[in-house]
Design a protein around this motif. Structure first.
Motif, PDB file in Angstrom:
ATOM      1  N   GLN A  99       0.833  -1.203   0.000  1.00 59.62           N
ATOM      2  CA  GLN A  99       0.000   0.000   0.000  1.00 59.62           C
ATOM      3  C   GLN A  99       0.870   1.256   0.000  1.00 59.62           C
ATOM      4  O   GLN A  99       0.570   2.217  -0.722  1.00 59.62           O
ATOM      5  CB  GLN A  99      -0.941  -0.015   1.193  1.00 59.62           C
ATOM      6  CG  GLN A  99      -2.091   0.948   1.030  1.00 59.62           C
ATOM      7  CD  GLN A  99      -3.177   0.725   2.043  1.00 59.62           C
ATOM      8  OE1 GLN A  99      -2.889   0.576   3.220  1.00 59.62           O
ATOM      9  NE2 GLN A  99      -4.420   0.706   1.588  1.00 59.62           N
ATOM     10  N   ARG A 103       0.955   4.008  -2.882  1.00 58.09           N
ATOM     11  CA  ARG A 103       0.659   5.406  -2.532  1.00 58.09           C
ATOM     12  C   ARG A 103       1.757   6.348  -3.011  1.00 58.09           C
ATOM     13  O   ARG A 103       1.484   7.470  -3.446  1.00 58.09           O
ATOM     14  CB  ARG A 103       0.471   5.548  -1.026  1.00 58.09           C
ATOM     15  CG  ARG A 103       0.047   6.924  -0.618  1.00 58.09           C
ATOM     16  CD  ARG A 103      -0.192   7.006   0.863  1.00 58.09           C
ATOM     17  NE  ARG A 103      -0.713   8.323   1.209  1.00 58.09           N
ATOM     18  CZ  ARG A 103      -1.030   8.694   2.421  1.00 58.09           C
ATOM     19  NH1 ARG A 103      -0.898   7.859   3.438  1.00 58.09           N
ATOM     20  NH2 ARG A 103      -1.486   9.906   2.646  1.00 58.09           N
ATOM     21  N   ALA A 108      -3.163   9.672  -5.217  1.00 59.62           N
ATOM     22  CA  ALA A 108      -4.601   9.915  -5.048  1.00 59.62           C
ATOM     23  C   ALA A 108      -5.220   8.764  -4.251  1.00 59.62           C
ATOM     24  O   ALA A 108      -4.979   7.589  -4.546  1.00 59.62           O
ATOM     25  CB  ALA A 108      -5.285  10.041  -6.404  1.00 59.62           C
ATOM     26  N   TYR A 109      -6.027   9.113  -3.256  1.00 56.89           N
ATOM     27  CA  TYR A 109      -6.645   8.096  -2.408  1.00 56.89           C
ATOM     28  C   TYR A 109      -7.470   7.092  -3.220  1.00 56.89           C
ATOM     29  O   TYR A 109      -7.514   5.908  -2.884  1.00 56.89           O
ATOM     30  CB  TYR A 109      -7.520   8.752  -1.330  1.00 56.89           C
ATOM     31  CG  TYR A 109      -8.146   7.745  -0.400  1.00 56.89           C
ATOM     32  CD1 TYR A 109      -7.380   7.116   0.575  1.00 56.89           C
ATOM     33  CD2 TYR A 109      -9.481   7.401  -0.512  1.00 56.89           C
ATOM     34  CE1 TYR A 109      -7.938   6.169   1.420  1.00 56.89           C
ATOM     35  CE2 TYR A 109     -10.051   6.452   0.317  1.00 56.89           C
ATOM     36  CZ  TYR A 109      -9.270   5.847   1.293  1.00 56.89           C
ATOM     37  OH  TYR A 109      -9.830   4.901   2.114  1.00 56.89           O
ATOM     38  N   ARG A 110      -8.084   7.540  -4.291  1.00 58.50           N
ATOM     39  CA  ARG A 110      -8.908   6.649  -5.124  1.00 58.50           C
ATOM     40  C   ARG A 110      -8.083   5.491  -5.675  1.00 58.50           C
ATOM     41  O   ARG A 110      -8.631   4.449  -6.043  1.00 58.50           O
ATOM     42  CB  ARG A 110      -9.555   7.410  -6.268  1.00 58.50           C
ATOM     43  CG  ARG A 110      -8.567   7.834  -7.336  1.00 58.50           C
ATOM     44  CD  ARG A 110      -9.214   8.504  -8.537  1.00 58.50           C
ATOM     45  NE  ARG A 110      -8.196   8.917  -9.459  1.00 58.50           N
ATOM     46  CZ  ARG A 110      -7.582  10.090  -9.441  1.00 58.50           C
ATOM     47  NH1 ARG A 110      -7.913  10.979  -8.526  1.00 58.50           N
ATOM     48  NH2 ARG A 110      -6.652  10.387 -10.311  1.00 58.50           N
ATOM     49  N   ASP A 111      -6.765   5.656  -5.733  1.00 59.81           N
ATOM     50  CA  ASP A 111      -5.884   4.598  -6.231  1.00 59.81           C
ATOM     51  C   ASP A 111      -5.423   3.678  -5.100  1.00 59.81           C
ATOM     52  O   ASP A 111      -5.806   2.533  -5.033  1.00 59.81           O
ATOM     53  CB  ASP A 111      -4.679   5.202  -6.952  1.00 59.81           C
ATOM     54  CG  ASP A 111      -5.078   5.942  -8.226  1.00 59.81           C
ATOM     55  OD1 ASP A 111      -6.030   5.489  -8.891  1.00 59.81           O
ATOM     56  OD2 ASP A 111      -4.440   6.952  -8.543  1.00 59.81           O
ATOM     57  N   TRP A 112      -4.616   4.190  -4.207  1.00 53.57           N
ATOM     58  CA  TRP A 112      -4.017   3.326  -3.179  1.00 53.57           C
ATOM     59  C   TRP A 112      -4.993   2.932  -2.074  1.00 53.57           C
ATOM     60  O   TRP A 112      -4.828   1.902  -1.422  1.00 53.57           O
ATOM     61  CB  TRP A 112      -2.779   3.985  -2.566  1.00 53.57           C
ATOM     62  CG  TRP A 112      -3.074   5.242  -1.797  1.00 53.57           C
ATOM     63  CD1 TRP A 112      -3.066   6.516  -2.286  1.00 53.57           C
ATOM     64  CD2 TRP A 112      -3.435   5.338  -0.431  1.00 53.57           C
ATOM     65  NE1 TRP A 112      -3.406   7.401  -1.301  1.00 53.57           N
ATOM     66  CE2 TRP A 112      -3.636   6.705  -0.143  1.00 53.57           C
ATOM     67  CE3 TRP A 112      -3.610   4.418   0.596  1.00 53.57           C
ATOM     68  CZ2 TRP A 112      -3.997   7.162   1.110  1.00 53.57           C
ATOM     69  CZ3 TRP A 112      -3.965   4.873   1.854  1.00 53.57           C
ATOM     70  CH2 TRP A 112      -4.151   6.234   2.091  1.00 53.57           C
ATOM     71  N   GLY A 113      -6.061   3.704  -1.880  1.00 52.59           N
ATOM     72  CA  GLY A 113      -6.994   3.418  -0.794  1.00 52.59           C
ATOM     73  C   GLY A 113      -8.002   2.322  -1.105  1.00 52.59           C
ATOM     74  O   GLY A 113      -8.766   1.913  -0.228  1.00 52.59           O
TER      75      GLY A 113
END
Length: 133
Positions: A99, A103, A108-113
């Protein structure tokens, strides 16, 4: 999980397919398909979905996606995860490194989150050490 026209299987996996299999001893299931880590609650607050089915069948932990991610993001995450697991990192450490690496490349949170860890982070050796203490 692959299509088989002779058996009438289209390659899709459903929770009821998993519940019929004994997965005790399986330490980690990974699912890279979009939204594969989602679960739904019924009127009695019972969790349903693939992660719940894998846990009920005996798997110790599941890693999946909560929403759609770009193929290059998924490749980075799962490639790093498998690489870290090959180095005998624990499940939790491998997930954290995967993760963090994702990141760093895709902030962008939409990717790694999108990636989710469900279940027991300890390995079989952690359990055996606890039993002897």
């Amino acid at each position: 999980m692959s299509p088989d026209a002779e058996r009438g299987a289209d390659g899709r996996v459903f929770a009821h397919d998993i519940l019929g299999v004994d997965l005790r001893g399986v330490e980690l299931v990974t699912m890279s398909a979009c939204e594969s880590a989602l679960g739904r609650f019924d009127i009695n607050d019972n969790l349903h979905g693939l992660p719940a089915a894998f846990l009920q069948a005996g798997a110790a932990a599941i890693i999946g996606c909560l929403w759609p991610v770009a193929p290059d993001v998924a490749t980075t995450f799962f490639g790093t995860l498998y690489e870290q697991l090959a180095f005998s990192r624990g499940r939790r450490t491998a997930f954290r490194i995967a993760q963090s690496t994702t990141r760093a490349r895709y902030p962008a949170y939409r990717d790694w989150g999108a990636f989710c860890f469900v279940g027991d982070w300890r390995t079989a050796t952690d359990h055996s050490q606890e039993a002897t203490e």
